[in-house]
Design an enzyme around this catalytic site. Sequence first.
Site, PDB file in Angstrom:
ATOM      1  N   GLY A  20     -47.299  12.804 -10.961  1.00  0.00           N
ATOM      2  CA  GLY A  20     -48.325  13.833 -10.821  1.00  0.00           C
ATOM      3  C   GLY A  20     -49.565  13.375 -10.069  1.00  0.00           C
ATOM      4  CB  VAL A  62     -55.508   6.175 -22.577  1.00  0.00           C
ATOM      5  CG1 VAL A  62     -55.083   5.735 -21.197  1.00  0.00           C
ATOM      6  CG2 VAL A  62     -55.133   7.630 -22.846  1.00  0.00           C
ATOM      7  CE1 TYR A 155     -55.835  19.569 -20.103  1.00  0.00           C
ATOM      8  CE2 TYR A 155     -56.958  21.493 -19.236  1.00  0.00           C
ATOM      9  CZ  TYR A 155     -56.354  20.265 -19.033  1.00  0.00           C
ATOM     10  OH  TYR A 155     -56.280  19.740 -17.762  1.00  0.00           O
ATOM     11  CE  LYS A 159     -58.346  17.252 -19.032  1.00  0.00           C
ATOM     12  NZ  LYS A 159     -58.144  15.937 -18.409  1.00  0.00           N
ATOM     13  CB  THR A 190     -48.148  18.045 -11.809  1.00  0.00           C
ATOM     14  OG1 THR A 190     -48.513  19.026 -12.778  1.00  0.00           O
ATOM     15  CG2 THR A 190     -49.400  17.489 -11.173  1.00  0.00           C
TER      16      THR A 190
END
Length: 251
Positions: A20, A62, A155, A159, A190
């Site tokens: 992606g 992460v 989401y 963000k 993607t």
Amino acid sequence: MYDAFKLDDKVAIVTGSGEGVGFEMARALRDSGTRVVLAELDPDLAAAAGEELGVDYVALDVTDSSAVEAAFRDIAEKNGGLDIVVNNAGTVLNVAAEDETDEGWRTVMNVNLDGVFWCCRAAGRIKLPQRRGSIINTASISSQVANHPQKQASYNTSKAGGVTLTKCLAAEWADHGVRVNCISPGYTGTPLLKVVEERNPVWYQTWIDGIPLGRVAEPREMAPAVVFLASNAASYVTGSNLIVDGGYALY
Ligand SMILES: NC(=O)c1ccc[n+]([C@@H]2O[C@H](COP(=O)([O-])OP(=O)(O)OC[C@H]3O[C@@H](n4cnc5c(N)ncnc54)[C@H](O)[C@@H]3O)[C@@H](O)[C@H]2O)c1
């Protein structure tokens, strides 16, 4: 190439770079002269991407702050420092807020907000003593607008948090010579988006109708923004959110 954009001999980490957007960012940084290390959750994707680009790679989650700390330190030690960190790993769940589970909310926050912070903190601990470096976080147009027709409060909130985190770190670290910026991609083609196009054409068409440029982005169209923000061409740019969305946020 205009000298200010050159990244020769810089050392970079790109998270979520097995495919992606992150993969294309890593390719562009490599092509601009950077020694790139891919940091990707999926070990098979990491290896395949590393081999395709001819660059080093590490399997890294992460959300694991100790693993992030160790991996970043190791990469910096092996390469004589660390100049550029692109915190790109991200995940999304499309769930109505009233149906959101605790686990779903935590999953998205873990990757998109906590994970970005762990990586920024690890990068800062290396870069502040160096008194140089650039951090670029991948936010999203969802930091600015509530996307529709899909529902994804977790989401969008994560963000928006990423953008605020970017501004705070930019302010805290400016006098240490470390710049912190983010980019906000719009809808980008993607593999994930291609699945939506096939399974949910109504959503896909609604998105296209909301994009003044009339199409989704190619993943490679996110990469030049990263090269710019990483380079001396952006020496006076910190705390910014560079929106790359074909005009989506204009309507
Ligand atoms: N595709 C879009 O339309 C779009 C739009 C706006 C923002 N973004 C953002 O761009 C970034 C990249 O998105 P993409 O579309 O390329 O997604 P993608 O799913 O194609 O790629 C994301 C990569 O991150 C990796 N990853 C996921 N969780 C991870 C973790 N915990 N640790 C390390 N790596 C992890 C995945 O394995 C994958 O390789 C994300 O932050 C996403 O939120 C994407």
